[in-house]
Design a protein around this motif. Structure first.
Motif, PDB file in Angstrom:
ATOM      1  N   GLU A 123     -34.788  10.204 -11.722  1.00 29.14           N
ATOM      2  CA  GLU A 123     -33.826  11.028 -10.992  1.00 29.14           C
ATOM      3  C   GLU A 123     -33.255  10.272  -9.790  1.00 29.14           C
ATOM      4  O   GLU A 123     -33.973   9.569  -9.093  1.00 29.14           O
ATOM      5  N   ASN A 167     -29.819  12.598 -13.192  1.00 24.77           N
ATOM      6  CA  ASN A 167     -31.116  12.670 -13.844  1.00 24.77           C
ATOM      7  C   ASN A 167     -31.000  12.183 -15.283  1.00 24.77           C
ATOM      8  O   ASN A 167     -30.033  12.508 -15.969  1.00 24.77           O
ATOM      9  N   LYS A 177     -33.277  12.372 -18.795  1.00 21.67           N
ATOM     10  CA  LYS A 177     -34.448  13.047 -19.362  1.00 21.67           C
ATOM     11  C   LYS A 177     -34.613  12.661 -20.822  1.00 21.67           C
ATOM     12  O   LYS A 177     -33.636  12.389 -21.514  1.00 21.67           O
ATOM     13  N   TYR A 199     -38.974  12.019 -16.446  1.00 24.11           N
ATOM     14  CA  TYR A 199     -37.570  11.832 -16.055  1.00 24.11           C
ATOM     15  C   TYR A 199     -37.431  10.683 -15.070  1.00 24.11           C
ATOM     16  O   TYR A 199     -38.425  10.193 -14.511  1.00 24.11           O
ATOM     17  N   MET A 244     -35.770  19.695 -12.273  1.00 18.30           N
ATOM     18  CA  MET A 244     -34.548  18.885 -12.165  1.00 18.30           C
ATOM     19  C   MET A 244     -33.420  19.640 -11.457  1.00 18.30           C
ATOM     20  O   MET A 244     -32.460  19.030 -11.009  1.00 18.30           O
ATOM     21  N   VAL A 255     -26.647  15.130 -15.543  1.00 17.51           N
ATOM     22  CA  VAL A 255     -27.853  14.921 -16.365  1.00 17.51           C
ATOM     23  C   VAL A 255     -27.484  14.316 -17.708  1.00 17.51           C
ATOM     24  O   VAL A 255     -26.539  14.775 -18.355  1.00 17.51           O
ATOM     25  N   PRO A 308     -31.645  16.452  -5.944  1.00 15.28           N
ATOM     26  CA  PRO A 308     -31.172  15.641  -7.079  1.00 15.28           C
ATOM     27  C   PRO A 308     -29.643  15.621  -7.203  1.00 15.28           C
ATOM     28  O   PRO A 308     -28.982  16.627  -6.940  1.00 15.28           O
ATOM     29  N   GLN A 332     -31.765  10.860  -6.186  1.00 18.78           N
ATOM     30  CA  GLN A 332     -31.891  11.950  -5.209  1.00 18.78           C
ATOM     31  C   GLN A 332     -31.296  11.528  -3.861  1.00 18.78           C
ATOM     32  O   GLN A 332     -31.135  10.331  -3.592  1.00 18.78           O
TER      33      GLN A 332
END
Lengths: 486, 143
Positions: A208, A483, A485, A206, A387, A440, A480, A210
């Motif tokens: 991410e 994200n 993925k 992934y 996540m 996400v 997070p 944050q």
């Protein structure tokens, strides 16, 4: 509960299986865990870490970190140091995804500045960093150029405008393991990997976005030294990926080779075929070590070109240069490698081949190999959590020598992918996470469901166990907000 | 039970048992189980391209190991999702030879329900064995 009756408590967070636990064990097996984590360990950890303790040339202990779980050959979280003279090298102690690793990048942006553009940011990252099954990369190479990449790693990226000198200094081993000889990699490995430079992959890989919230900084001094306190609610970027199909093919090629020579040529008998190995100084062992280095370098280059793309995306969206946005690396650290390192054994320094599989090098202050700026702090250690729950930045401690200065690499799974897919729905999870402030994007709702936070151990407990064991100190918890993925 | 995924022997990886009355059918089931880890709706994969494959190994176990790894290789090298349409396994000088026709197409993220990349076939709990009903395999894939 799977805890064997023979397991002895050594300290608050260190447990030991004695050599009498299993026939053939040459050293005890040690597991780092709290009371709660040891009770939750799956049976595979005890079976596999004690298998590792039977490998020829193993020194002191076979270790498993608190994020440990069932792997193949070694458990995930496994650590073993071999005497290079009498010991073996085993692809099962490194993993198929050679130099799978973590990179943490700073910004000088605050969460308040990023939030209004968060969807655009994540969407653009998702559009520009290839993710998912069989994805091909954004760096287009000929096969011969790819051979140069795997020899040079991040140095190739520097020469070709994908890196700064500082990036290389902030990467383990400068982003290049020397001695990567392409005569030891197969055509098949090249064919499988040359199109994948600049890809994240899938599964638990992934990228991410944050936030470093002030209340989540555990050590102000170390956080400042690592660049984490330049602004309140500072935004950082963490990503996780490896050597992609190239590394997987290198590991498969040598697993087969070692299975064919291990017993017939070298008389080595092992308890699990996935621990297939060869004497380190044998022609086969040296060929694998060299091929592994090629895969290590591919992974460093992969993470480096992805960083370049992240810089482009931030620069475009926030209308400022990467320098103006403070897009600087904290560190890049591998968690699937074997390396020759010098460690203290019975009072004298000795060269050892340290296998780390799903475990991270965590050099304490003053150890050679750290960049000058981290000599006093110890090595930054990047621990990727699930996540949903957050990640950590830790620092290596001077007390980590028993475990060859090694710590955990993540949360560690506690639920199988199969079970997770049955228990969670990816589309619902995506909506729930957005309500909780985490946006996400994914290629696969099924894959997303497999990565649900509940499928992982409690990361707070994992990192606390490493600190209590004297392996790595908590610096900050990273929360997070976005994200991508595979 | 042609194939069944198992959650009890691998957490981060994917395990399955496959069984069939013939070795060729076992290979077909194992291929299906492997590729379905990556593409949930394999029925949507069109047989737009075909490839002929020939592999030789000393025994059934290593032959299936190579066969599944070959499918994984094509997924990365050529972005092809392939499944066997014809399989013939016969004894040969080196042990056993499989000749297969593979058919499939390039990954299409719109039509294919993509799941998780398979990195490799592992040797963990790996087994291909004769059973009274035919053949049975246990495979753990690294994902």
């Amino acid at each position: 509960m799977n805890v064997p009756a023979a397991l002895k408590r050594i300290s608050e967070t260190i447990w030991e299986l004695p050599v009498s636990y299993k026939e053939g064990m040459l050293v005890p097996a040690r597991i780092v865990a709290s009371d709660k984590l040891i009770k939750e360990m799956d049976a595979g950890v005890f079976e596999q870490v004690s298998n590792v303790a039977t490998l020829p040339g193993i020194q002191r202990y076979a270790y498993c970190m608190p994020d440990g779980h069932w792997g193949y050959g070694f458990p995930i979280g496994g650590v073993a140091a071999m005497d290079p003279g009498s010991g073996v090298i085993s692809p099962g102690g490194i993993g198929f995804d050679i130099n799978c690793g973590m990179r943490l990048v700073l910004t000088n942006l605050t969460a308040e500045q990023v939030q209004p553009k968060l969807h655009q940011l994540v969407d653009r990252l998702f559009a520009r960093i290839p993710t998912g099954v069989g994805c091909h990369g954004f760096v287009k190479l000929k096969q011969d150029d790819f051979r140069t990449v795997v020899q040079q790693g991040s140095r190739w990226c520097l020469k070709n405008g994908f890196a700064t000198q500082e990036d290389l200094e902030m990467t383990e081993e400068g982003g290049c393991f020397p001695g990567a000889d392409t005569s030891h990699i197969s055509e098949k490995a090249v064919e499988r990997g040359y199109n994948q430079l600049g890809t994240l992959g899938s599964g638990n890989h992934y990228c991410e976005i944050q936030v470093v919230q002030p209340e989540n900084i555990m050590d102000q001094e170390l956080a400042r030294a690592f660049g984490l306190t330049t602004v309140p609610n500072q935004v950082v970027i963490m990503f996780h990926c490896g050597s992609r199909g190239f590394g997987h093919q290198v590991a498969t090629d040598y697993l087969k080779l070692f299975l064919s020579v291990m017993e017939r040529k070298y008389g080595i008998k092992i308890v699990d075929r996935e621990l297939a190995c060869a004497p380190f100084h044998s022609p086969e062992g040296q060929a694998y070590f060299s091929a592994m280095k090629c895969a290590v370098n591919m992974a460093f280059a992969n993470r480096q070109v992805i960083l370049h793309r992240i810089r482009e995306v931030f620069s475009d969206l926030f209308h400022a240069s990467p320098d103006e946005l403070g897009l600087r690396m904290v560190y890049d650290v591998a968690h699937n490698t074997a390396k020759l390192e010098r460690h203290l054994v019975n009072g004298s320094r000795k060269e050892l081949l340290v296998h780390r599989k799903g475990s991270t090098r965590a050099f304490g202050p003053g150890l050679p190999g750290l960049p000058e700026c981290y000599q006093k702090t110890g090595q930054p250690v990047i621990i990727g959590g699930s996540m949903e729950t957050g990640s950590y930045l830790l620092a290596g401690m001077s007390t980590g020598g028993d475990a060859w200065y090694t710590t955990a690499h993540g949360s560690g799974r506690t639920m199988s992918r199969h079970e997770a897919k049955k228990s969670f729905r990816g589309d619902k999870l995506q909506r729930d996470m957005e309500q909780r402030g985490i946006y996400v994007r994914t290629d696969s709702f099924g894959g997303l469901a497999e990565e649900a936070g509940a499928a992982y151990k409690n990361i707070d407990e994992v990192v606390e166990a490493t600190e209590l064991a004297g392996l790595s100190k908590r610096v900050a918890r990273l929360v997070p907000i976005g994200n991508i993925k595979g | 039970m042609p194939f069944e995924y198992r959650g009890d022997i691998a957490h981060a990886d994917v395990a399955f048992d496959a069984s069939a009355s013939t070795l060729g059918e076992l290979f077909r089931e194992a291929a299906q189980a492997t590729m379905q880890v990556m593409v949930e709706n394999l029925a949507q994969v069109r047989p737009a391209q075909t490839l002929e494959l020939k592999l030789e190994q000393e025994n059934e176990e290593m032959l299936l190991f190579d066969f599944l790894n070959e499918l994984i290789f094509y997924k990365d090298a050529r972005r092809l999702i392939l499944l066997p349409t014809e399989i013939a396994i016969a004894p040969s000088d080196g042990g056993l030879t499989v000749r297969a026709t593979l058919a499939g197409e390039e990954i299409d993220p719109i039509r294919h329900e993509l799941m998780t990349d398979v990195k490799a076939v592992t040797m963990l709990r790996y087994k291909v064995e004769r059973v009274p009903q035919g053949w049975r395999a246990t495979v753990v894939l690294d994902v």
